[in-house]
Enzyme design. Structure first.
Site, PDB file in Angstrom:
ATOM      1  N   ASP A  11       0.835  -1.111  -0.087  1.00 41.87           N
ATOM      2  CA  ASP A  11       0.090   0.067  -0.099  1.00 41.87           C
ATOM      3  C   ASP A  11       0.986   1.017  -0.116  1.00 41.87           C
ATOM      4  O   ASP A  11       1.736   1.334   0.832  1.00 41.87           O
ATOM      5  CB  ASP A  11      -0.882   0.060   1.282  1.00 41.87           C
ATOM      6  CG  ASP A  11      -1.999  -1.041   1.091  1.00 41.87           C
ATOM      7  OD1 ASP A  11      -2.409  -1.586  -0.024  1.00 41.87           O
ATOM      8  OD2 ASP A  11      -2.278  -1.656   2.282  1.00 41.87           O
ATOM      9  N   ASP A 130     -13.676  -3.631  -1.779  1.00 40.39           N
ATOM     10  CA  ASP A 130     -13.543  -3.579  -0.520  1.00 40.39           C
ATOM     11  C   ASP A 130     -14.825  -3.615   0.206  1.00 40.39           C
ATOM     12  O   ASP A 130     -15.800  -3.171  -0.078  1.00 40.39           O
ATOM     13  CB  ASP A 130     -13.051  -1.983  -0.158  1.00 40.39           C
ATOM     14  CG  ASP A 130     -11.535  -1.759  -0.664  1.00 40.39           C
ATOM     15  OD1 ASP A 130     -10.978  -2.696  -0.743  1.00 40.39           O
ATOM     16  OD2 ASP A 130     -11.355  -0.688  -0.839  1.00 40.39           O
TER      17      ASP A 130
END
Length: 254
Positions: A11, A130
């Site tokens: 990330d 998500d």
């Protein structure tokens, strides 16, 4: 027999690798190029690079950083963040990405999935989902780095993007993310059963047993983790040896 894949996730924020808990409380995890090199040596099967603030900041993924990472690794490399067009994907592929991951842009414009699959092939297109569970709504899809709830139920959205041409699903449980309490086996299993493409389990890895559960119980095709690997709490060769002992087929470096 197809081998199960172990995938570290980078990330990226402001050019650094970071990690949070349930998409919040972000902390620094190191230099992404050095981490990518380490994972390639460790025997990771793939890498996922997600520019986590690109969409919310209204900009494109850092192509230069993608190129720097790609130069140092010899394993498949998926890149996501701020991708909204064929031109965006062309830039990333030219700079060394093997696949791309789309999330918020696919929710905003589902036809983008079909367009990318038609242009580059389904094998190039991963749709990241998500998802978050609440008692009121069940498992729902969230967008813009997990900040906005959508109208989509998770399994329905997964089936829709596969019909549009997605070649893979990267499913992240926001409830489990960063908690090290284990993957969300229920929703991962539901999605894996509902679609015909590989499903990557993401969010919550905290032990070797959690990976085994993702494969044995939820029938995921791959399992992704970040902080567990970044902070050297678990090394990939040790994990793969454990999985082999559990009868799970994995690729092992000679």
């Amino acid at each position: 027999m197809l081998t199960k894949r172990i995938i570290p996730c980078l990330d990226i924020k402001n050019g650094r690798c970071v990690k949070g808990v349930q998409f919040e409380n972000i902390r620094d995890a190191g230099d992404p190029v050095e981490l990518a090199k380490w994972y390639a040596r460790q025997g990771a099967d793939e890498l996922v690079f997600l520019d986590i603030t690109a969409t919310n900041e209204g900009r494109k993924t850092f192509a230069e950083l993608v190129r720097d990472i790609a130069r140092h690794i010899d394993i498949p490399f998926t890149v996501g963040g701020g991708i909204s067009s064929v031109a965006d994907v062309e830039v990333l592929l030219q700079n060394g990405a093997d696949k791309v991951s789309v999330n918020s842009s696919a929710i905003k414009n589902p036809a983008l999935v079909a367009e990318l699959a038609g242009h580059f092939g389904s094998q190039c297109v991963t749709v990241a989902i998500d998802t978050k569970y609440t008692q009121e709504t069940g498992w729902k899809v969230y967008t813009r780095a997990g900040t906005i709830e959508t109208a989509y139920k998770t399994v329905d959205w997964a089936k829709q993007v596969v019909e549009l041409g997605a070649g893979e699903i990267l499913l992240t449980s926001m409830n489990n993310d960063g908690t090290k309490a284990g993957f969300a086996l229920d929703i991962t299993g539901e999605v894996a059963k509902a679609v015909s493409v590989p499903v990557i389990a993401s969010g919550g890895a905290g032990s070797m047993e959690h990976f085994a559960d993702a494969f044995h119980v939820a029938h995921a095709d791959a399992a992704l983790a970040a902080s567990l690997f970044h902070f050297r709490e678990l090394e990939i060769p040790v994990l793969k040896a454990y999985l082999q002992d559990k009868g799970i087929a994995v690729r092992v470096n000679k």
